[in-house]
Design a protein around this motif. Structure first.
Motif, mmCIF file in Angstrom:
data_model
loop_
_atom_site.group_PDB
_atom_site.id
_atom_site.type_symbol
_atom_site.label_atom_id
_atom_site.label_comp_id
_atom_site.label_asym_id
_atom_site.label_seq_id
_atom_site.Cartn_x
_atom_site.Cartn_y
_atom_site.Cartn_z
ATOM 1 N N LYS A 194 0.868 -1.147 0.231
ATOM 2 C CA LYS A 194 0.020 0.047 -0.024
ATOM 3 C C LYS A 194 0.901 1.263 -0.033
ATOM 4 C CE LYS A 194 -4.193 -1.803 2.258
ATOM 5 N NZ LYS A 194 -5.111 -1.685 1.265
ATOM 6 N N GLY A 195 0.310 2.283 -0.494
ATOM 7 C CA GLY A 195 1.141 3.546 -0.915
ATOM 8 C C GLY A 195 0.505 4.608 -0.397
ATOM 9 N N TYR A 196 1.074 5.616 0.437
ATOM 10 C CA TYR A 196 0.734 6.823 0.818
ATOM 11 C C TYR A 196 1.317 8.196 0.393
ATOM 12 C CZ TYR A 196 -1.384 9.857 4.434
ATOM 13 O OH TYR A 196 -1.949 11.125 5.046
ATOM 14 N N ILE A 197 0.522 8.926 -0.346
ATOM 15 C CA ILE A 197 1.088 10.185 -1.092
ATOM 16 C C ILE A 197 0.397 11.250 -0.397
ATOM 17 C CG2 ILE A 197 1.034 11.392 -3.216
ATOM 18 C CD1 ILE A 197 0.687 8.728 -4.725
ATOM 19 N N ASP A 198 1.274 12.264 0.225
ATOM 20 C CA ASP A 198 0.901 13.271 1.198
ATOM 21 C C ASP A 198 1.056 14.555 0.238
ATOM 22 O OD1 ASP A 198 0.060 15.531 2.836
ATOM 23 O OD2 ASP A 198 0.958 14.620 4.567
ATOM 24 N N LEU B 88 5.296 9.035 -0.500
ATOM 25 C CA LEU B 88 5.794 9.958 -1.268
ATOM 26 C C LEU B 88 5.124 11.151 -0.855
ATOM 27 C CD1 LEU B 88 7.082 10.056 -4.298
ATOM 28 C CD2 LEU B 88 4.862 10.139 -5.105
ATOM 29 N N GLU B 89 5.996 12.149 -0.776
ATOM 30 C CA GLU B 89 5.513 13.665 -0.473
ATOM 31 C C GLU B 89 5.258 14.093 -1.931
ATOM 32 O OE1 GLU B 89 7.991 16.045 1.320
ATOM 33 O OE2 GLU B 89 9.717 15.957 0.103
ATOM 34 N N ALA B 90 4.253 14.877 -2.205
ATOM 35 C CA ALA B 90 4.032 15.395 -3.624
ATOM 36 C C ALA B 90 3.118 16.622 -3.414
ATOM 37 C CB ALA B 90 3.167 14.353 -4.523
ATOM 38 N N PRO B 91 3.724 17.659 -2.912
ATOM 39 C CA PRO B 91 3.148 19.137 -2.632
ATOM 40 C C PRO B 91 2.976 19.575 -4.118
ATOM 41 C CG PRO B 91 5.386 19.156 -1.753
ATOM 42 C CD PRO B 91 5.118 17.848 -1.909
ATOM 43 N N VAL B 92 2.043 20.568 -3.821
ATOM 44 C CA VAL B 92 1.750 21.011 -5.613
ATOM 45 C C VAL B 92 1.865 22.541 -5.515
ATOM 46 C CG1 VAL B 92 0.079 19.151 -6.052
ATOM 47 C CG2 VAL B 92 -0.803 21.228 -4.992
ATOM 48 N N SER B 93 2.231 22.974 -6.662
ATOM 49 C CA SER B 93 2.247 24.488 -7.035
ATOM 50 C C SER B 93 1.010 24.833 -7.993
ATOM 51 C CB SER B 93 3.629 24.724 -7.717
ATOM 52 O OG SER B 93 3.539 26.060 -7.961
ATOM 53 N N GLY B 94 0.163 25.720 -7.263
ATOM 54 C CA GLY B 94 -1.003 26.218 -7.985
ATOM 55 C C GLY B 94 -2.101 25.865 -6.877
ATOM 56 N N LEU C 76 -1.849 21.637 -12.139
ATOM 57 C CA LEU C 76 -0.720 21.793 -10.864
ATOM 58 C C LEU C 76 0.511 21.415 -11.419
ATOM 59 C CD1 LEU C 76 -3.150 20.406 -8.232
ATOM 60 C CD2 LEU C 76 -2.651 22.723 -8.517
ATOM 61 N N VAL C 77 1.451 21.763 -10.715
ATOM 62 C CA VAL C 77 2.707 21.162 -10.926
ATOM 63 C C VAL C 77 3.218 20.654 -9.524
ATOM 64 C CG1 VAL C 77 5.125 21.961 -11.088
ATOM 65 C CG2 VAL C 77 3.395 23.310 -11.958
ATOM 66 N N ILE C 78 3.481 19.121 -9.670
ATOM 67 C CA ILE C 78 3.701 18.238 -8.833
ATOM 68 C C ILE C 78 5.038 18.184 -8.204
ATOM 69 C CG2 ILE C 78 3.336 15.711 -7.972
ATOM 70 C CD1 ILE C 78 0.543 15.868 -9.897
ATOM 71 N N LEU C 79 5.427 18.213 -6.997
ATOM 72 C CA LEU C 79 6.723 18.335 -6.615
ATOM 73 C C LEU C 79 6.904 17.259 -5.650
ATOM 74 C CD1 LEU C 79 6.836 22.126 -5.589
ATOM 75 C CD2 LEU C 79 7.529 21.089 -7.863
ATOM 76 N N ALA C 80 7.301 15.998 -6.300
ATOM 77 C CA ALA C 80 7.226 14.916 -5.507
ATOM 78 C C ALA C 80 8.764 14.045 -5.273
ATOM 79 C CB ALA C 80 6.828 13.415 -6.480
ATOM 80 N N ALA C 81 8.749 13.593 -4.026
ATOM 81 C CA ALA C 81 10.199 13.032 -3.511
ATOM 82 C C ALA C 81 9.691 11.789 -2.534
ATOM 83 C CB ALA C 81 10.878 13.982 -2.760
ATOM 84 N N PHE D 5 10.119 14.460 -10.095
ATOM 85 C CA PHE D 5 10.831 13.728 -8.749
ATOM 86 C C PHE D 5 11.981 14.209 -8.266
ATOM 87 C CE2 PHE D 5 13.310 10.176 -7.033
ATOM 88 C CZ PHE D 5 12.069 9.843 -5.936
ATOM 89 N N LEU D 6 12.132 14.691 -7.050
ATOM 90 C CA LEU D 6 13.152 15.485 -6.564
ATOM 91 C C LEU D 6 13.992 14.698 -5.713
ATOM 92 C CD1 LEU D 6 11.141 18.539 -6.141
ATOM 93 C CD2 LEU D 6 12.549 18.095 -7.905
ATOM 94 N N GLY D 7 14.007 13.509 -5.601
ATOM 95 C CA GLY D 7 14.830 12.472 -4.801
ATOM 96 C C GLY D 7 14.115 12.243 -3.331
ATOM 97 N N GLN D 8 15.086 12.250 -2.318
ATOM 98 C CA GLN D 8 14.725 12.167 -1.022
ATOM 99 C C GLN D 8 13.563 12.654 -0.258
ATOM 100 O OE1 GLN D 8 18.368 12.057 1.204
ATOM 101 N NE2 GLN D 8 18.603 14.248 1.354
ATOM 102 N N VAL D 9 12.739 12.073 0.417
ATOM 103 C CA VAL D 9 12.112 12.586 1.230
ATOM 104 C C VAL D 9 12.289 14.079 1.834
ATOM 105 C CG1 VAL D 9 10.422 12.605 3.251
ATOM 106 C CG2 VAL D 9 10.565 10.675 1.622
ATOM 107 N N GLY D 10 11.536 15.150 1.862
ATOM 108 C CA GLY D 10 11.930 16.553 2.358
ATOM 109 C C GLY D 10 12.241 17.333 1.069
#
Length: 291
Positions: free
Chosen positions: A88-92, A116-122, A132-137, A159-164
């Motif tokens: 199971k996956g959780y995307i915040d 996966l963290e994936a805050p958005v610009s928009g 939206l622009v999705i900024l995942a890590a 995809f920006l690499g490690q969490v944070g």
């Protein structure tokens, strides 16, 4: 593909509606369950708790208001952690500080889940139109599995690499946006106080090197005292505060952002927190009236 969705505020409602309209099965949860009704009318199912949504769906997305809410949904009774497990996956997609993302990641992965963290610009309109622009890590495999949903929700995913790293990128973006909005508000006020027509300023800006969609979209509404919330001011001030903390952590002087944060704090003290973040313009009108 069935997706869970936690949090139906301005952004979450628009995003989950987009998924429904594009053929996804969606199970939704919101702290105030009545906010689920419109989504149910469009085919969504309701989960009575975050744990129930996690149990039903292989992938669950969260879009919550602040770090406290993001942690609460995961860690509290009937929360995500009670049902998250291997497979199971959780995307915040909430905007939080890097430390909060890392805490959630640790909790999820300790139970075998993917995070996966994936805050958005928009803001509201891009959320409604899938721009939206999705900024995942975080977990790369979960990122790749989420691409079909991200392609519906956004115009570009990173995809920006490690969490944070996703959280950091979002805070930098929103810090710049908040600082720009303050400078824009000051410019509109200075034009007006100098005897110029602020609408002429909007036209001049739109033809020059600093033309941008924010000035073009927000300016006319600001001049009409229209602050219908696309991105609430209280959330912008929260992001400025978190960005300044990131600056402290990295020894980066941020005098412009610090001054802008004070303006947003002033606006919140005036009771404008639930209005659009462009309502920071009102702080300058107070100065005019008191002079």
């Amino acid at each position: 593909m069935e997706v869970g969705f936690l949090g139906l505020g301005i952004m979450g409602k628009a995003m989950s509606m987009n998924l429904l309209k594009n053929g996804f099965k969606v199970t939704v949860w919101n702290r105030t369950l009545s906010k689920c009704n419109e989504l149910v009318a469009h085919g969504a199912s309701i989960g009575k708790t975050p744990a129930e949504v996690i149990n039903k769906c292989k992938v669950t997305i969260a879009m919550l208001s602040d770090p406290a809410a993001a942690l609460s949904v995961v860690l509290d009774k009937d929360g995500v952690l009670e049902q998250i497990c291997g497979g199971k996956g959780y995307i915040d997609m909430s905007t939080v500080d890097p430390e909060t993302s890392c805490k959630i990641n640790e909790a999820i992965t300790s139970k075998g889940g993917q995070f996966l963290e994936a805050p958005v610009s928009g803001s509201k309109q891009p959320a409604e139109t899938g721009q939206l622009v999705i900024l995942a890590a975080g977990d790369k495999a979960l990122y790749e599995a989420a691409i079909p949903a991200f392609d519906i929700l956004g115009k570009k995913s990173f995809f920006l690499g490690q969490v944070g790293n996703g959280a950091k990128m979002k805070l930098v973006v929103n810090m710049i946006m908040g600082s720009m909005m303050n400078a824009f508000s000051e410019g509109l006020t200075l034009a007006d106080r100098s005897g110029l027509n602020p609408r002429d300023l909007l036209d001049v800006l739109d033809l020059g090197a600093i033309a941008n969609p924010m000035f073009k979209g927000k300016g006319p509404a600001m001049l009409q005292n229209n602050y219908s919330p696309a991105f609430p001011l209280k959330h912008q001030q929260k992001d400025m505060r978190l960005a300044l903390a990131l600056g402290d952590e990295n020894s980066v002087p941020m005098p412009v952002a610090a001054a802008s944060n004070e303006a947003f704090k002033k606006a919140r003290s005036m009771g404008l927190g639930d209005m659009d973040f462009s309502a920071v313009f009102e702080t300058l009108k107070v100065l005019k009236h008191s002079s």
